[in-house]
Motif scaffolding. Structure first.
Motif, PDB file in Angstrom:
ATOM      1  N   LEU A   1     -25.069  48.295   2.046  1.00  0.00           N
ATOM      2  CA  LEU A   1     -24.304  48.176   3.413  1.00  0.00           C
ATOM      3  C   LEU A   1     -22.937  47.897   3.441  1.00  0.00           C
ATOM      4  O   LEU A   1     -22.368  47.276   2.058  1.00  0.00           O
ATOM      5  N   ILE A   2     -22.096  48.871   3.894  1.00  0.00           N
ATOM      6  CA  ILE A   2     -20.588  48.621   3.636  1.00  0.00           C
ATOM      7  C   ILE A   2     -19.955  48.406   4.996  1.00  0.00           C
ATOM      8  O   ILE A   2     -20.253  48.780   6.140  1.00  0.00           O
ATOM      9  N   GLN A   3     -19.173  47.640   4.911  1.00  0.00           N
ATOM     10  CA  GLN A   3     -18.187  47.152   6.118  1.00  0.00           C
ATOM     11  C   GLN A   3     -16.696  47.621   5.802  1.00  0.00           C
ATOM     12  O   GLN A   3     -16.329  46.923   4.478  1.00  0.00           O
ATOM     13  N   VAL A   4     -15.769  48.380   6.618  1.00  0.00           N
ATOM     14  CA  VAL A   4     -14.650  48.550   5.968  1.00  0.00           C
ATOM     15  C   VAL A   4     -13.494  47.703   7.001  1.00  0.00           C
ATOM     16  O   VAL A   4     -13.795  47.727   8.165  1.00  0.00           O
ATOM     17  N   PHE A   5     -12.576  47.271   6.460  1.00  0.00           N
ATOM     18  CA  PHE A   5     -11.450  46.324   6.885  1.00  0.00           C
ATOM     19  C   PHE A   5     -10.471  47.129   6.432  1.00  0.00           C
ATOM     20  O   PHE A   5      -9.716  46.796   5.540  1.00  0.00           O
TER      21      PHE A   5
ATOM     22  N   GLU B   1      -9.656  48.156   2.825  1.00  0.00           N
ATOM     23  CA  GLU B   1     -10.387  47.343   1.900  1.00  0.00           C
ATOM     24  C   GLU B   1     -12.041  47.613   2.253  1.00  0.00           C
ATOM     25  O   GLU B   1     -12.139  47.878   3.701  1.00  0.00           O
ATOM     26  N   ALA B   2     -12.784  47.141   1.626  1.00  0.00           N
ATOM     27  CA  ALA B   2     -14.222  47.084   2.163  1.00  0.00           C
ATOM     28  C   ALA B   2     -15.229  46.155   1.348  1.00  0.00           C
ATOM     29  O   ALA B   2     -14.761  45.478   0.278  1.00  0.00           O
ATOM     30  N   LEU B   3     -16.192  45.940   2.295  1.00  0.00           N
ATOM     31  CA  LEU B   3     -17.145  44.757   1.608  1.00  0.00           C
ATOM     32  C   LEU B   3     -18.609  45.576   1.563  1.00  0.00           C
ATOM     33  O   LEU B   3     -18.882  46.460   2.371  1.00  0.00           O
ATOM     34  N   LEU B   4     -19.020  45.339   0.492  1.00  0.00           N
ATOM     35  CA  LEU B   4     -20.442  45.863   0.093  1.00  0.00           C
ATOM     36  C   LEU B   4     -21.440  44.931  -0.140  1.00  0.00           C
ATOM     37  O   LEU B   4     -21.337  44.055  -0.827  1.00  0.00           O
ATOM     38  N   PHE B   5     -22.631  45.181   0.563  1.00  0.00           N
ATOM     39  CA  PHE B   5     -23.915  44.234   0.432  1.00  0.00           C
ATOM     40  C   PHE B   5     -24.872  45.103  -0.337  1.00  0.00           C
ATOM     41  O   PHE B   5     -25.121  46.311   0.248  1.00  0.00           O
TER      42      PHE B   5
ATOM     43  N   HIS C   1     -19.973  42.696  -2.811  1.00  0.00           N
ATOM     44  CA  HIS C   1     -18.760  43.126  -3.567  1.00  0.00           C
ATOM     45  C   HIS C   1     -17.476  43.176  -2.737  1.00  0.00           C
ATOM     46  O   HIS C   1     -17.871  43.829  -1.547  1.00  0.00           O
ATOM     47  N   PHE C   2     -16.353  43.052  -2.885  1.00  0.00           N
ATOM     48  CA  PHE C   2     -15.037  43.205  -2.603  1.00  0.00           C
ATOM     49  C   PHE C   2     -14.689  44.520  -3.054  1.00  0.00           C
ATOM     50  O   PHE C   2     -14.376  44.462  -4.315  1.00  0.00           O
TER      51      PHE C   2
ATOM     52  N   GLN D   1      -8.811  40.285   5.921  1.00  0.00           N
ATOM     53  CA  GLN D   1      -9.795  40.021   6.552  1.00  0.00           C
ATOM     54  C   GLN D   1     -11.322  40.301   5.593  1.00  0.00           C
ATOM     55  O   GLN D   1     -12.048  39.119   5.410  1.00  0.00           O
ATOM     56  N   ALA D   2     -11.074  41.180   4.455  1.00  0.00           N
ATOM     57  CA  ALA D   2     -12.260  41.266   3.471  1.00  0.00           C
ATOM     58  C   ALA D   2     -12.296  39.935   2.619  1.00  0.00           C
ATOM     59  O   ALA D   2     -13.059  39.430   2.394  1.00  0.00           O
TER      60      ALA D   2
ATOM     61  N   ILE E   1     -14.820  36.983   1.713  1.00  0.00           N
ATOM     62  CA  ILE E   1     -15.539  36.880   0.509  1.00  0.00           C
ATOM     63  C   ILE E   1     -15.272  35.163   0.401  1.00  0.00           C
ATOM     64  O   ILE E   1     -16.263  34.568  -0.216  1.00  0.00           O
TER      65      ILE E   1
ATOM     66  N   PHE F   1     -24.470  38.466   5.789  1.00  0.00           N
ATOM     67  CA  PHE F   1     -23.379  39.751   5.399  1.00  0.00           C
ATOM     68  C   PHE F   1     -23.064  40.273   7.020  1.00  0.00           C
ATOM     69  O   PHE F   1     -22.182  40.337   7.270  1.00  0.00           O
TER      70      PHE F   1
ATOM     71  N   THR G   1     -19.456  39.344   8.763  1.00  0.00           N
ATOM     72  CA  THR G   1     -18.553  40.631   9.091  1.00  0.00           C
ATOM     73  C   THR G   1     -18.399  40.953  10.142  1.00  0.00           C
ATOM     74  O   THR G   1     -17.146  41.133  10.709  1.00  0.00           O
TER      75      THR G   1
ATOM     76  N   ARG H   1     -14.583  40.593  11.857  1.00  0.00           N
ATOM     77  CA  ARG H   1     -13.874  41.612  12.791  1.00  0.00           C
ATOM     78  C   ARG H   1     -13.161  41.202  13.993  1.00  0.00           C
ATOM     79  O   ARG H   1     -12.428  41.700  14.587  1.00  0.00           O
TER      80      ARG H   1
END
Lengths: 81, 306
Positions: free
Chosen positions: A13-17, A20-24, A32-33, B246-247, B251, B268, B272, B276
């Motif tokens: 799963l990816i969320q973008v900010f 940058e992004a976060l992955l589950f 992961h960052f 934010q990211a 974490i 998660f 997130t 946001r």
């Protein structure tokens, strides 16, 4: 949500900010960052474009080393082949 | 009936007998104890809480003096949940803080229907400011200052996020104060009621601030996440908010959550989504009054947003 390579779609799963992004990772439960450079690599942006945007001051040798380590990290996480 | 309506005698009798039941946010709690300082602390700090008499409670806890030599010599107290003792006994003088620490432990270990982050959280104008920070950063002092200045206390320790709605559940319990923050908060507000001090605990000198009545009365009112702010007290620092990623903030929250790995994908998604909706900042301050002014300015900026 951003698009991952098709092979990774079921797994992550990816969320973008911003850039940058976060992955589950559904397989391992790890999160992961991805900093701006790692996320740009994941999106397969051209090296030159990434360097200009995020590391314009860096010399070429250092930049190659950085890219290698970023790619290794992405490979270890199963994000790129 | 509120807890403060009980006479001291009736309160002690109930604590020694069937127990004293009350709700704190989404949880019903029943406390039993034979320790006088626990009765005193409950009356002073939970006086505005409504008593309940439900048969089912989320947490049935007890604080009792052990039998044997430790009943008399260097007396101690044990914490129980459902008849089980998760901790070593503490000196009797620390019975009340042990109740608060024990309740925090129960909630953070067993309430896995909520995503729980180790952070203080306060609310104004419908939006919550989440204050995660390592010990010693001034988080509890700032939290106490804010709730004594018109912000609603949601929790000084545990931010409870409902993964289904993304909203924050209040857990309006006493605010734990340590060491220098005890006299500082006493001096800060004449309305602050702080109970008796316990010395030489694992956290130093500790005492608890009574939650404001308004926060207790509104403890079923959920709040929307508005900000994640990392406070840091620094000598002579100007009050300053610096935006942060934010990211990276996510974490940090995940690493400081109690049940991120248990909830996995749900945490998660909830985390997130929360991030946001939030503006994220590092915040340095020296004077509590300057910090509160800055928080009030942030809250004004969200006024009228629905």
């Amino acid at each position: 949500m951003a698009k991952l390579p098709s092979s990774a779609n079921q797994r992550f799963l990816i969320q973008v900010f911003n850039d940058e992004a976060l992955l589950f990772d559904r397989y391992s439960g790890d999160t992961h960052f991805l900093n701006a450079i790692a996320y740009a690599r994941l999106k397969s942006l051209p090296d030159i474009e990434i360097k200009q945007e995020h590391a314009a001051e860096m010399d070429d040798v250092e930049w190659s080393r950085l890219l290698e380590s970023v790619d290794k990290q992405l490979r270890d996480w199963g994000l790129i082949g | 009936m509120r807890l403060k309506d009980l006479s001291d005698k009736a309160l002690r009798k109930q604590l020694r007998g069937e127990g004293l039941g009350f709700s704190s946010g989404p949880f019903s709690i029943r406390v039993r104890s034979d320790v006088d300082s626990v009765a005193e602390g409950l009356k002073q700090l939970y006086g505005n809480f409504e008593l309940n008499k439900t048969d089912f409670n989320d947490f049935n806890v007890g604080l009792f003096r052990p039998y044997g030599i430790r009943h008399w010599v260097a007396p101690q107290v044990d914490f129980y949940i459902d008849g089980y003792r998760p901790f070593r006994p503490l000196p009797l003088d620390q019975a009340y803080p042990m109740l608060e620490w024990g309740l925090n432990w129960c909630i953070s270990n067993f309430a896995n229907h909520l995503f729980i982050i180790h952070a203080a959280v306060v609310e104004k104008n419908g939006f919550a400011a989440i204050l995660p920070a390592p010990p010693g950063s001034g988080k509890s002092t700032l939290c106490a200052g804010l709730v004594l200045s018109g912000w609603r206390l949601l929790s000084d320790e545990l931010t409870l996020i409902d993964p289904k709605t993304g909203l924050i559940c209040p857990l309006s319990r006493p605010v734990s104060l340590k060491n220098q923050s005890i006299p500082l908060i006493r001096e800060f507000s004449s309305e602050a009621f702080i109970n008796r001090v316990s010395h030489d605990t694992a956290k130093g000198t500790v005492a608890h601030l009574r939650p404001p009545q308004d926060s207790v009365l509104r403890q079923q009112e959920l709040a929307r996440p508005g900000w994640v702010i990392f406070p840091k007290w620094q000598k002579d620092a100007e009050a300053k908010l610096i935006p942060r990623s934010q990211a990276q903030t996510f974490i940090y929250l995940a690493q400081n959550a109690f049940n991120y790995s248990q909830l996995g994908e749900r945490a998660f998604a909830a985390g997130t989504e929360l991030i946001r909706q939030c503006d994220c900042y590092d915040f340095t301050y020296h004077a509590l009054s300057d910090a509160i002014r800055m928080f009030d300015t942030l809250a004004e900026g969200k006024k009228g947003i629905t």
